[in-house]
Design a protein around this motif. Structure first.
Motif, mmCIF file in Angstrom:
data_model
loop_
_atom_site.group_PDB
_atom_site.id
_atom_site.type_symbol
_atom_site.label_atom_id
_atom_site.label_comp_id
_atom_site.label_asym_id
_atom_site.label_seq_id
_atom_site.Cartn_x
_atom_site.Cartn_y
_atom_site.Cartn_z
ATOM 1 N N LEU A 1 -68.969 97.195 -38.511
ATOM 2 C CA LEU A 1 -68.523 96.968 -39.883
ATOM 3 C C LEU A 1 -67.468 95.869 -39.944
ATOM 4 O O LEU A 1 -67.543 94.947 -40.769
ATOM 5 N N LEU A 2 -66.482 95.939 -39.070
ATOM 6 C CA LEU A 2 -65.412 94.945 -39.078
ATOM 7 C C LEU A 2 -65.936 93.569 -38.670
ATOM 8 O O LEU A 2 -65.443 92.552 -39.164
ATOM 9 N N ALA A 3 -66.916 93.534 -37.781
ATOM 10 C CA ALA A 3 -67.508 92.255 -37.406
ATOM 11 C C ALA A 3 -68.212 91.615 -38.593
ATOM 12 O O ALA A 3 -68.117 90.395 -38.811
ATOM 13 N N ARG A 4 -68.922 92.428 -39.392
ATOM 14 C CA ARG A 4 -69.578 91.883 -40.586
ATOM 15 C C ARG A 4 -68.548 91.374 -41.581
ATOM 16 O O ARG A 4 -68.739 90.321 -42.206
ATOM 17 N N LEU A 5 -67.448 92.098 -41.733
ATOM 18 C CA LEU A 5 -66.404 91.656 -42.647
ATOM 19 C C LEU A 5 -65.760 90.364 -42.163
ATOM 20 O O LEU A 5 -65.432 89.482 -42.962
ATOM 21 N N ASP A 6 -65.588 90.240 -40.852
ATOM 22 C CA ASP A 6 -65.026 89.004 -40.310
ATOM 23 C C ASP A 6 -65.950 87.824 -40.569
ATOM 24 O O ASP A 6 -65.498 86.731 -40.920
ATOM 25 N N ARG A 7 -67.268 88.036 -40.416
ATOM 26 C CA ARG A 7 -68.214 86.959 -40.704
ATOM 27 C C ARG A 7 -68.192 86.602 -42.179
ATOM 28 O O ARG A 7 -68.265 85.421 -42.546
ATOM 29 N N ALA B 1 -65.157 84.567 -42.866
ATOM 30 C CA ALA B 1 -65.299 83.204 -42.376
ATOM 31 C C ALA B 1 -66.190 82.360 -43.287
ATOM 32 O O ALA B 1 -65.948 81.169 -43.478
ATOM 33 N N ASP B 2 -67.225 82.994 -43.866
ATOM 34 C CA ASP B 2 -68.139 82.260 -44.743
ATOM 35 C C ASP B 2 -67.563 82.043 -46.123
ATOM 36 O O ASP B 2 -67.893 81.065 -46.793
ATOM 37 N N HIS B 3 -66.693 82.975 -46.575
ATOM 38 C CA HIS B 3 -66.119 82.884 -47.927
ATOM 39 C C HIS B 3 -64.604 83.061 -47.850
ATOM 40 O O HIS B 3 -64.068 84.074 -48.302
ATOM 41 N N SER C 1 -61.009 86.026 -49.792
ATOM 42 C CA SER C 1 -60.147 86.966 -49.080
ATOM 43 C C SER C 1 -58.929 86.256 -48.482
ATOM 44 O O SER C 1 -58.409 86.688 -47.472
ATOM 45 N N SER C 2 -58.505 85.163 -49.102
ATOM 46 C CA SER C 2 -57.389 84.411 -48.547
ATOM 47 C C SER C 2 -56.092 85.162 -48.619
ATOM 48 O O SER C 2 -55.180 84.957 -47.821
ATOM 49 N N ASP C 3 -55.966 86.103 -49.586
ATOM 50 C CA ASP C 3 -54.734 86.847 -49.752
ATOM 51 C C ASP C 3 -54.777 88.187 -49.067
ATOM 52 O O ASP C 3 -53.792 88.948 -49.097
ATOM 53 N N ALA C 4 -55.894 88.545 -48.435
ATOM 54 C CA ALA C 4 -56.021 89.871 -47.834
ATOM 55 C C ALA C 4 -55.864 89.766 -46.324
ATOM 56 O O ALA C 4 -56.396 88.861 -45.693
ATOM 57 N N PRO C 5 -55.127 90.703 -45.726
ATOM 58 C CA PRO C 5 -55.001 90.700 -44.269
ATOM 59 C C PRO C 5 -56.324 90.981 -43.611
ATOM 60 O O PRO C 5 -57.194 91.647 -44.159
ATOM 61 N N THR C 6 -56.527 90.456 -42.423
ATOM 62 C CA THR C 6 -57.744 90.718 -41.674
ATOM 63 C C THR C 6 -57.652 92.059 -41.009
ATOM 64 O O THR C 6 -56.580 92.618 -40.813
ATOM 65 N N ALA C 7 -58.825 92.605 -40.689
ATOM 66 C CA ALA C 7 -58.857 93.923 -40.053
ATOM 67 C C ALA C 7 -58.535 93.830 -38.577
ATOM 68 O O ALA C 7 -58.299 94.815 -37.952
#
Length: 388
Positions: free
Chosen positions: A367-373, A376-378, A382-388
């Motif tokens: 799940l986190l890998a999909r969110l990271d991709r 990266a694509d958009h 999510s520029s204001d949200a911390p990464t998982a």
């Protein structure tokens, strides 16, 4: 003049079996069934005139399908492609409608929250995409690409900077593991939370039981009989619920729930009891951790990530409460609400089995890998949200 002989028909065993299924199958189209019957009659050596008499078809029809099978076999019984009526719309027009459906109405200045097929047809005509267009045509185009712009789905982006760490600890506890070590027989995992504002709505007319071709009927008008909070703790691996009702939520009601559980065996003498809770005000932060540990030294409070209540198993039990007890809300007063909740809790504990929790740490990594991709694509989403 000599009479033309009928085409000899000699289907193979496989073709004969297929023809029988077509001729006598309940789901075969009528036209294919008739054509298969013609071929089967012909395979028995019957003349076209006799087949026409027995099937009620014109002799020219019998001659046509007999000849087509003799030339092409089973594929010859299908309808040939026809040119049909010229298309009223071009592929470019259909593509423009699909592109419009993939845009938010606000982007084009349309005062709508979402598109519907009639609104898309109206907007396309207004933009000059087509001089005329029906909603059914738009629906047919969208169906080809499984587009449903009239539907929406909400989502929450991960904002907890320690999401992976917190979620992994919870999932490990569900798998009876803590910090890489398996839990002992005298260690327990409790999932706890509060269900707020369980109301007592007294309907102005009695609820009618369901009948033949009639659903249960609940009067819309009601009088308010107050509200209460339902606090519950769920033993994850033993499928046992401990609940209580309170006038409101808070630190004191939550600690009363903890006391209710921890003062009974086997939790009172357990080596460790892990309490999985969310980040509500009743049990938020390190102060709540210290308060619980001071009251009961064998307890360990574990917080789920922020906005991740789906990781808390007690929410599954609360969904049962909402569907089977609260809805439809028809109680005379709060006393009836308390009694119903208590009785359901006893009924649940009598037959409950542990939840088949299938979301593991491997699923979490995927799940986190999909969110990271996706991030990266958009990156602008999510520029204001911390990464998982």
């Amino acid at each position: 003049m000599p009479v033309a002989l009928a085409c000899p028909i000699a289907p193979s065993a496989a073709e004969r079996e297929r023809l029988k299924k077509m001729a006598y199958g309940h789901r075969t189209e009528h036209r294919l069934r008739v054509r298969a019957q013609v071929v089967l009659h012909a395979a028995r050596g019957r003349s076209n005139a006799r087949i026409a008499r027995e099937t009620g078809l014109h002799i020219d029809t019998v001659r046509r399908w007999r000849g087509r099978f003799a030339q092409a076999g089973l594929p010859g019984l299908r309808d040939r492609e026809r040119c049909g009526r010229p298309a009223s719309f071009t592929p470019v027009q259909a593509a423009e409608i699909k592109a419009l459906a993939c845009q938010l109405p606000a982007e084009s200045g349309t005062p709508l929250s979402h598109w519907s097929c009639p609104e898309l047809a109206r907007e396309a005509v207004a933009r000059g995409v087509a001089p005329f267009l029906s909603a059914s045509t738009v629906r047919r185009w969208l169906t080809r690409d499984a587009l449903k712009p009239w539907q929406h789905q909400s989502w929450i982006f991960i904002t907890d900077p320690d999401f992976r760490l917190k979620a992994t600890r919870v999932l490990d506890l569900y798998a009876r593991t803590w910090q890489g070590e398996p839990l002992g027989e005298d260690e327990y995992v409790i999932s706890a939370d509060e269900k707020t504002s369980v109301q007592a709505r007294c309907r102005c007319h009695p609820t009618l039981a369901p009948g033949q071709a009639r659903a249960m009927r609940v009067n819309h008008t009601y009088g308010r009989g107050g509200a209460l909070a339902y606090l519950a703790a769920y033993d994850v691996h033993h499928a046992r619920v401990f609940g209580r009702t309170e006038p409101r939520t808070g630190i004191t009601p939550f600690m009363s729930l903890v006391t209710q559980v921890m003062n009974r065996e086997p939790y009172a003498s357990a080596k460790r009891v892990f309490w999985i809770v969310d980040n509500g005000s009743s049990h938020r932060g390190q102060k709540a951790v210290a308060r619980l540990r001071t009251a009961f030294p064998n307890t360990v409070m574990v917080h789920i990530p922020v906005r991740a209540s789906w990781l808390n198993q007690i929410e599954v039990y609360f969904s049962d409460i909402q569907r089977k007890v609260v809805t439809p809300n028809d109680f005379t007063d709060l006393t009836q609400v308390r009694d119903r909740l208590r009785d359901f809790e006893n009924r649940y504990n009598a037959t409950a089995q542990p939840f088949q929790w299938k979301f593991t740490t491997s699923d979490l990594d995927d799940l986190l890998a999909r969110l990271d991709r996706h991030t990266a694509d958009h990156p602008e989403q999510s520029s204001d949200a911390p990464t998982a």
